[in-house]
Design a protein around this motif. Structure first.
Motif, short mmCIF file in Angstrom:
data_model
loop_
_atom_site.label_atom_id
_atom_site.label_comp_id
_atom_site.label_asym_id
_atom_site.label_seq_id
_atom_site.Cartn_x
_atom_site.Cartn_y
_atom_site.Cartn_z
N THR A 54 35.91 8.99 20.24
CA THR A 54 34.92 8.24 19.45
C THR A 54 33.62 8.19 20.25
O THR A 54 33.65 8.00 21.47
CB THR A 54 35.40 6.79 19.20
N LEU A 55 32.49 8.37 19.58
CA LEU A 55 31.20 8.19 20.25
C LEU A 55 30.20 7.56 19.29
O LEU A 55 30.43 7.52 18.07
CB LEU A 55 30.67 9.52 20.81
N TYR A 56 29.11 7.07 19.84
CA TYR A 56 28.06 6.40 19.05
C TYR A 56 26.79 7.22 19.25
O TYR A 56 26.23 7.25 20.35
CB TYR A 56 27.93 4.94 19.50
N ALA A 57 26.38 7.90 18.20
CA ALA A 57 25.34 8.92 18.32
C ALA A 57 23.96 8.38 17.99
O ALA A 57 23.79 7.62 17.03
CB ALA A 57 25.66 10.08 17.39
N PRO A 69 23.18 16.35 15.83
CA PRO A 69 23.43 17.78 15.58
C PRO A 69 24.40 18.39 16.60
O PRO A 69 25.28 19.16 16.23
CB PRO A 69 22.03 18.42 15.70
N LEU A 70 24.24 17.99 17.85
CA LEU A 70 25.13 18.51 18.90
C LEU A 70 26.57 18.07 18.64
O LEU A 70 27.51 18.87 18.73
CB LEU A 70 24.65 18.02 20.27
N TYR A 71 26.76 16.79 18.30
CA TYR A 71 28.12 16.29 18.10
C TYR A 71 28.75 16.89 16.86
O TYR A 71 29.95 17.18 16.83
CB TYR A 71 28.11 14.76 18.01
N THR A 72 27.94 17.09 15.82
CA THR A 72 28.47 17.71 14.60
C THR A 72 28.95 19.12 14.93
O THR A 72 30.04 19.53 14.53
CB THR A 72 27.37 17.73 13.52
N GLU A 73 28.14 19.82 15.72
CA GLU A 73 28.52 21.17 16.14
C GLU A 73 29.85 21.17 16.90
O GLU A 73 30.63 22.11 16.82
CB GLU A 73 27.41 21.73 17.05
N GLN A 74 30.12 20.07 17.63
CA GLN A 74 31.35 19.99 18.43
C GLN A 74 32.52 19.39 17.66
O GLN A 74 33.52 18.99 18.24
CB GLN A 74 31.08 19.13 19.68
N ALA A 102 31.50 -3.37 22.52
CA ALA A 102 31.23 -3.73 23.92
C ALA A 102 29.87 -3.20 24.31
O ALA A 102 29.07 -3.86 24.98
CB ALA A 102 32.30 -3.14 24.82
N SER A 103 29.58 -1.97 23.88
CA SER A 103 28.27 -1.33 24.01
C SER A 103 28.37 -0.03 23.25
O SER A 103 29.47 0.41 22.89
CB SER A 103 27.92 -1.05 25.48
N GLN A 104 27.22 0.61 23.04
CA GLN A 104 27.28 1.88 22.30
C GLN A 104 27.99 2.96 23.11
O GLN A 104 28.51 3.90 22.55
CB GLN A 104 25.88 2.33 21.89
N ALA A 105 27.99 2.85 24.43
CA ALA A 105 28.70 3.84 25.23
C ALA A 105 30.21 3.57 25.20
O ALA A 105 31.00 4.46 24.89
CB ALA A 105 28.20 3.82 26.67
N LEU A 106 30.61 2.34 25.47
CA LEU A 106 32.03 2.04 25.64
C LEU A 106 32.76 1.85 24.32
O LEU A 106 33.99 1.94 24.26
CB LEU A 106 32.19 0.79 26.49
N GLY A 107 32.02 1.58 23.26
CA GLY A 107 32.62 1.41 21.95
C GLY A 107 33.14 0.01 21.71
O GLY A 107 33.01 -0.88 22.52
#
Ligand SMILES: CC(C)(COP(=O)(O)OP(=O)(O)OC[C@H]1O[C@@H](n2cnc3c(N)ncnc32)[C@H](O)[C@@H]1OP(=O)(O)O)[C@@H](O)C(=O)NCCC(=O)NCCS
Length: 316
Positions: free
Chosen positions: A134-137, A143-148, A311-316
């Protein structure tokens, strides 16, 4: 009442147990050179954090070195190096054996659109293996995450500012809220796992060590919790899990009372319905992030409406 600010918010070195959890996270140990550029990808180490922070600062992200250190202690990271110079970063955090979050993906402005973001993602995803990610884009990252292979599943609103407490519309709830004690920890981890579908005990342990918690209990049962800790220019409130939005507001309002002299950030799910209420409390909506998952929604379930803030956009 425990005033969070009076804690000097234990901006202390991260817990040793958390550090050793990171060391046990199997994965790449060596640098990999990307040909023909000569740029290498290496495991992130504390010696890289000053330059990593410079990259996040260039993006106007608020993370301090201590925030970077905290995140590295909880997970793993990789850097793209031009010689010794850090020109890209990525981090990832395991939640148990089957999930991971990923974030802090930054490429130096002058090096963007040269394939570095993709190389960093490939390195991280190879190590993360079959775990669901899971990530917060940001808009730039999508575009990079969609590609991945990542898919959008949710939207997150970033709120921040100097909080205020308008009298009108004050939240009230029949569920009493109190400061969290050691004995509450197991119930918090269980409630959090129930609502997120992820075992986040290691992260919650580190967050409660770095900050403090509030719990809401009724009939001998935990109905919600909200943590807060130092972050960036002030404090971040989150995660917030509650049985309904009334209780979520009571928990956040209690934090606002305790943090009223500080700069406060909170990242809430758009579906939480808290955005307007937060703005009325001095916490303006300053941006939007998109929750993306590789491998479907957590445990194949719809996201729980009882998860209000990250918790944060990085940690989710
Ligand atoms: C997002 C970011 C990390 C991408 O890194 P990058 O090194 O520039 O990305 P890459 O060159 O590896 O791009 C790989 C692919 O992603 C897509 N992509 C990346 N940036 C893009 C953009 N600005 N617009 C459209 N597509 C883009 C393209 O498909 C690209 O392939 P292509 O160049 O062959 O067309 C970088 O833009 C960045 O650091 N942004 C600021 C910080 C940020 O927002 N990070 C994301 C946090 S969630």
């Amino acid at each position: 009442m425990i005033a969070l600010r009076s804690l000097r918010l234990s901006r202390e070195s991260p817990d040793r147990r958390v550090r050793s959890a990171r060391q046990n996270w199997a994965g790449f140990q060596k640098d990999r050179v990307l040909s023909p550029s000569g740029i290498s990808i290496a495991p992130m180490d504390s010696k890289h954090l000053t330059e990593a922070r410079a990259l996040s600062e260039a993006e106007r992200w608020p993370h301090t070195i201590k925030d970077w250190d905290f995140m590295l202690a909880l997970g793993r990271g990789a850097v793209a190096l031009d010689g010794d110079r850090v020109i890209g970063t990525i981090m990832w955090w395991p939640n148990g054996e089957s999930h991971s979050t990923l974030g802090m993906v930054i490429v130096a402005r002058e090096r963007q659109r040269q394939g570095l973001g993709r190389s960093l993602m490939e390195e991280a995803l190879a190590e993360i293996g079959s775990r669901q990610v899971t990530l917060y884009a940001t808009k730039e990252g999508m575009p990079l995450y969609t590609e991945q292979g990542f898919e959008k599943i949710d939207v997150v609103e970033q709120h921040q500012g100097q909080p205020t407490l308008p009298d009108a519309g004050a939240a009230s709830n029949e569920t009493p809220v109190r400061s969290m004690g050691q004995d509450d920890f197991a119930a918090i981890v269980a409630l959090d796992a129930e609502e997120t579908g992820r075992p986040r005990g290691v992260m919650l342990q580190a967050l409660t060590k770095a900050g403090e918690g509030l719990v809401a209990e009724r009939g001998g049962q935990l109905r919600g919790y909200a943590l807060a800790r130092p972050f960036g220019l002030g404090y971040v409130i989150g995660p917030v899990v509650a049985e309904d939005d009334r209780l979520a507001k009571t928990l956040v309002r209690t934090w606002i009372e305790r943090l009223s002299d500080g700069f406060v950030r909170i990242d809430v799910r758009a579906a939480s319905g808290l955005s307007g209420w937060l703005a009325a409390h001095g916490l303006s909506n300053v941006g939007e992030g998109v929750t993306m998952v590789r491998g479907g929604a957590p445990d194949g379930r719809q996201l729980s409406p009882r998860l209000f803030a990250l918790a944060s956009q990085a940690l989710g």
